[in-house]
Design an enzyme around this catalytic site. Structure first.
Site, PDB file in Angstrom:
ATOM      1  N   ASP A   1      16.619 -32.139 104.264  1.00 48.32           N
ATOM      2  CA  ASP A   1      16.787 -30.927 105.065  1.00 48.32           C
ATOM      3  C   ASP A   1      15.746 -29.909 104.622  1.00 48.32           C
ATOM      4  OD1 ASP A   1      18.913 -31.785 106.519  1.00 48.32           O
ATOM      5  OD2 ASP A   1      20.439 -30.933 105.219  1.00 48.32           O
TER       6      ASP A   1
ATOM      7  N   ASP B   1      24.159 -31.232 104.554  1.00 47.65           N
ATOM      8  CA  ASP B   1      25.163 -30.256 104.119  1.00 47.65           C
ATOM      9  C   ASP B   1      26.278 -30.044 105.135  1.00 47.65           C
ATOM     10  OD1 ASP B   1      23.753 -28.866 106.039  1.00 47.65           O
ATOM     11  OD2 ASP B   1      22.785 -27.510 104.630  1.00 47.65           O
TER      12      ASP B   1
END
Length: 1085
Positions: free
Chosen positions: A493, A801
């Site tokens: 990410d 996440d």
């Protein structure tokens, strides 16, 4: 002995190519997991989603001396089946089980219970009793809730303000725990030291040795008297007990480490509202009456009742066993602990905690199974089985030869006299002689079957996991430690991993006017600022409140929400005042697929406004008008290109672009205020009016560029997968070093998620390896990329996440969730939690993964050298002379050095930078590489040669020759034993660096290694000089000690010279297995 199975070749792990010379655990390109494995039960490339059948197969095929110890840290297949049955039983008989548990724990004083625990009547400061709350929640009794005035009435009985929460005062919290219990449950206690002692005792060979020792003890005392007769049997007994105690201590220490790590995993941090403030606390600190905000991905921390929220959907599969999403509202308000929030957000009132919940009962009744297969562990069981079978064959051969020689009168005592003479030797003497021979044969099995080999994996993993905690990585699955050593690509990410996740609004446009500075509200008219502040304050999941010291305001929420709310405060936003003037009609929560979130609200003048906030280009595409800084409505037709340029300009400066838009809505188009109709209402997303565009700066983390370069040098490709604008992604990728230059930023190296999604599966597989940056990606795009890369042979690590990242985290070879920004759903789907959300910590995990594999290979090389040398010496000596130079006690000491102490010394080597200058470890690379075979053969040949020369010609050595026959024999055998042990000690240094000439580099920093070497040397001196009766040795002169040390020392220069010998690129196993492979192919044809 259990499950001997068919003979297997543990070295038959097909690969694609051999690494460059001088790299032991250098990587090879991974191959497909379902490749030809020659029906090898020990060939499980990935245990993450392995079938139960394959897990059972390798257990049945393993040659095991001590099953309880060998399989201690593997998955308990029976417990997995029992867990579901226990869950169903608790659901059916929760009240009875809870009553029994309360009675048991009250006696043990393990839980906090007050007077209300045993009474349904309200007591103390509260208007409702514990039993009333528990039964109401467990039975989902809506009428009981309504009798108490609904959630508002119940909150009053619990002295809770639904807006402000419970008072943040210790006295109040203690009072609540005393009245309603704490949010803890008794864990099943881990095994005590005595249990590990008992399990270490279960080794079949050790049991045989003890029986033989007892028999020898009885016969010895009978024939020679107590003073002299106890030595042989007593020595073996003591040696066996020493092995058992050392083994148990080592295993017990590992167990404690796993228990500590499990405690870390269970300690979830979450937000509660106390004293009108949001506080982050441990799940264990939740009390009845707490108001808990829930958002997508959270775990419901206790039983409770829905207060308010929008689109709140709960996944109750963890409790009901059914994969069913249940929507929660005023009509279905009851929430169960342990369930996950699948969608939406809301607040809940806690009504039951700890063992007063079904989740607590379930957790109290099951022990967390830390067992789990790892690919390396399974493969090492194969190696241990193969070596064990060879050792078993050798032991049986030695037994047969020694028995034949003994009974044919060819075995002599140390003084040269024949041991067995037909018709003269007594039965007790013959039995004693046979027991001695059996003892030696069994001891050879103890040395030959490397029980410690598979357990060395657990040892190095336990050590690595503890050290990784210090490097901000919490391991949830043991196998992930190993697999990270094989990772060829990391799909990371952007936000919070490559960047700091500390966001600030640094650029803003209101209409076509640039706000400079961004927080200057005087640059726009009141009409625009009012609408903008309305959208900021109401369309958010964050909050603004006054600081405790009465100073500046504090902001809570996600980093993006905090940045926007802070900007709103600068614009003059009065958060609570704005929210109090609006009634929320409906919410469309933000999610990573739509990239935006919306809200419908009714103002005090009955006007209805719909506000949208999200990815700038997505919101802009839905806008037909904009408000200029003067508050005038303008058409977007001629100005859309201007706003696109604004977005591109911000993105090029690596800013996250967020747009705000609204739409006035006619009251008659709003569905009836009936909750069911409102819940089905799809908020209008077209013909919006643009209010503002902001650019949010999230700086790169310090050290990320170096970490990315380190990955590149290690042969690990870093890919960025982000939901941000493609231009923002490109700018950050250039800043982090993921993209080397603008020239690299061309398709397909940089691609949008929708473009990748639109490709066929075959096309995705073709271009996946070329993708470096994917912008505007959804979680499903990330999943598609992971699948495509894995099909192409990559070993993929993925960071995530969000809740929607769970499928990709589960699909990847290694799922890495974020400890700070990650949701509980993401964490539970991951293998490793990165506690500081830092990409540099991900790279440290790669180092540790490679270290695990390297350490195991060091231990294998060391142990196999001992195995080969010990077996050859014993076989040759037994066949040629009818006796072996190493006694049972001596062999047990060697076994202790190579099994437990050797594993401790070599399996706990810290990672070095050298590991990150190699290619990734191939998943199918042979455990024993050609370089290891070279080192092993050189040392084994040297040791065997030296020891056989000493065994047959040792009497001619100076300082030995000239004594009587018996003394010469004892000195010669002691020299063989001493030289053998010292060779292992010196070779332990060689094993530290199998592919480097300088084996001493960093040795002084490894205090455990130096300590174990020191202890081994001291114990060896004590054994030789002071424990002669115990170990069947005699004292050596300093000259003989010097000869032993010099002979051991030769292994150092020999190893250095040996490393100059080139080895073939093709693995040795390929040559060995080729005939078998041809035979199998011909047979199957």
């Amino acid at each position: 002995m259990t499950g001997t199975g068919a003979p297997v070749d543990p070295f038959s792990f097909p690969i694609q190519h051999q690494p460059a010379e001088h790299d032991v655990e250098v990587g090879l390109d991974p191959v497909e997991e379902d490749g030809d494995n020659y029906d090898d039960p020990f060939d499980i490339a990935n245990t993450k989603n392995a079938s139960l059948e394959s897990l059972k197969r390798w257990r049945q095929a393993a040659l095991v001396l001590n099953a309880s110890r060998r399989f201690r840290y593997t998955l308990d297949l029976k417990k997995e089946e029992e867990k579901d049955q226990r869950r169903r039983m608790i659901r059916s008989h929760a009240q009875v089980i809870r009553a029994a548990l309360l009675f048991k724990l009250a006696g043990q004083q393990e839980i906090v219970l007050g007077a209300s625990a045993s009474s349904a009547a309200p007591t103390g400061d509260y208007g409702v009793g514990l039993e009333q709350l528990v039964s109401m929640t467990r039975e989902n009794n809506l009428s009981a809730l309504e009798q108490r005035g609904g959630v508002n009435g119940l909150a009053g009985l619990l002295n809770t303000n639904l807006e402000m929460g419970v008072p943040a005062e210790d006295a109040d919290l203690i009072n609540r725990r005393n009245a309603f219990g704490s949010n803890t449950y008794p864990h099943k206690k881990g095994k005590g030291f005595l249990t590990f002692l008992w399990e270490a005792w279960q080794d079949l060979t050790l049991i045989i040795l003890i029986i033989a020792a007892v028999a020898s003890l009885v016969l010895g005392i009978k024939t020679e008297g107590l003073k002299e007769g106890w030595y042989d049997g007593g020595s073996i007994t003591f040696a066996v007990l020493l092995v058992i105690v050392v083994t148990a201590v080592s295993d017990y220490r590992q167990s404690l480490q796993f228990q500590n790590l499990n405690e870390e995993k269970r300690n979830i941090q979450l937000e509660v509202i106390r004293g009108a403030r949001r506080e982050k606390i441990s799940i264990y600190d939740i009390v009845v009456g707490d108001v808990v905000p829930l958002k997508i991905g959270d775990q419901v921390p206790a039983d409770g009742i829905f207060i308010s929220g929008h689109s709140l959907a709960i996944d109750e599969s963890s409790m009901t066993g059914e994969s069913k999403i249940v929507h929660k509202d005023k009509k279905a308000p009851f929430l169960m602990a342990g369930c996950k929030v699948a969608d939406g957000f809301g607040n809940m009132l806690v009504t039951a905690v700890g063992i007063n919940t079904e989740w607590g009962l379930l957790m109290a009744s099951i022990s967390e199974d830390t067992g789990e297969e790892t690919p390396l562990q399974v493969r090492l069981n194969g190696v241990a089985t193969f070596i064990g079978m060879v050792g078993l064959f050798v032991a049986i051969s030695v037994l047969a030869v020694l028995l034949v020689r003994y009974f044919t009168g060819n075995t002599k005592d140390e003084d040269g006299s024949v041991q067995f003479i037909r018709g003269q030797t007594s039965i007790s003497q013959a039995v004693d002689g046979v027991i001695e021979i059996v003892t030696i044969a069994v001891t050879i099995v103890v040395v030959a079957v490397p029980e410690g080999l598979p357990l060395a994996v657990t040892l190095t993993l336990a050590y690595s996991m503890r050290k990784m905690m210090a490097d901000k990585a919490l391991v949830r699955r043991l196998s992930a430690c190993e697999t990270m050593g094989s990772a060829t690509t990391i799909c990371s990410d952007k936000t919070g991993t490559l960047t700091l996740n500390q966001m600030t609004v640094v650029a803003a446009y209101a209409g076509k006017t640039k706000l400079d500075p961004p927080g200057d509200s005087t640059l726009m008219r009141a009409e625009l600022s009012t609408l903008l502040i309305e959208g900021i304050a109401v369309n958010t999941t964050g909050s603004v409140f006054l600081a405790k010291d009465g100073g500046n305001v504090e902001v809570s929420g996600s980093p993006t929400e905090k940045a926007i709310l802070s900007w709103g405060v600068k614009l003059g936003m009065k958060f609570d005042a704005v929210r109090s003037e609006a009634i929320v009609l409906h919410v469309s929560p933000f999610n990573s697929e739509k990239k935006r979130g919306g809200i419908a609200l009714q103002l005090t003048n009955a006007d209805v406004h719909i506000h949208w906030k999200g990815a700038a280009e997505m919101v802009l595409a839905s806008c037909t008008h904009f408000l200029d800084a003067n508050g005038g409505m303008k058409s977007m037709d001629n100005d859309k290109s201007f706003f696109k340029e604004v977005i591109d300009d911000m993105a090029a400066k690596s800013l996250r672009c967020v747009a705000f838009a609204y739409k006035p809505c006619d009251k008659d188009k709003v569905p009836n205020t009936n909750e069911e109709e409102l819940a089905k209402w799809a908020l209008p997303e077209d013909s919006l009016v643009l209010l503002a565009i902001v650019g949010i700066k999230d700086p790169c983390r310090p050290g990320v560029k170096d970490a990315v370069k380190l990955c590149a040098d290690a042969g690990v490709k870093v890919r960025m997968v982000t939901g941000d604008n493609i231009q923002t992604a490109k700018a950050i990728a250039l800043e982090c070093g993921i993209l080397a230059s603008d020239a690299d930023a061309t398709e397909p190296s940089i691609i949008e998620g929708k473009a990748f999604r639109a490709l066929s599966e075959e096309e995705r597989e073709k271009i996946a390896k070329r993708i470096t940056v994917m912008g505007r990606s959804s979680p499903s795009d990330k999943l598609l990329l992971v699948r495509a890369l894995r099909k192409g042979g990559d070993v993929v690590a993925v960071t995530g996440d969000g809740t929607n990242d769970a499928p990709a985290l589960n699909e990847a070879d290694i799922g890495l969730s974020m400890g700070i920004a990650g949701t509980e759903v993401a964490k539970e789907s991951s293998d490793i939690i990165i506690l500081d959300d830092n990409f540099a910590s991900v790279v440290k995990v790669v180092r540790w993964g490679r270290s695990v594999y390297a350490n195991i290979q060091k231990f294998i090389q060391f142990q196999l050298t001992v195995n080969v040398a010990a077996l050859i010496i014993n076989v040759v000596a037994a066949i040629s002379s009818g006796s072996i130079p190493l006694t049972a006690v001596q062999l047990l000491w060697v076994n202790l050095i190579m099994d437990t102490l050797g594993a401790l010394a070599l399996a706990t080597e810290p990672p070095t930078d050298h590991l990150m200058r190699r290619a990734p470890v191939g998943r199918r690379e042979p455990l024993i590489t050609n370089i290891m075979w070279r080192n092993l053969v050189i040392q084994a040949v040297y040791q065997v040669t030296v020891l056989l020369v000493l065994n047959f010609y040792g009497r001619n050595l100076p300082y030995i020759e000239g004594n009587d026959w018996e003394q010469e024999t004892k000195l010669k055998n002691t020299m063989v034993f001493n030289t053998f042990v010292l060779c292992q000690i010196f070779n332990e240094f060689n094993s530290r660096k199998p592919d480097e000439v300088n084996v001493f580099k960093g040795v002084t920093k490894n205090h455990l290694f130096m300590g174990i070497i020191g202890i081994t040397v001291v114990l060896q001196i004590i054994i030789i000089e002071f424990l002669g009766k115990f170990s069947s040795t005699v004292r050596l002169s300093w000259q003989l000690w010097l000869i032993s040390v010099v002979l051991g020392l030769v292994s150092w220069p020999l190893a250095a010279i040996g490393k100059l010998i080139p080895v073939p690129r093709t693995p040795l196993s390929k040559f060995v297995l080729k005939p078998f492979q041809c035979f199998r192919t011909a047979r199957s044809a």
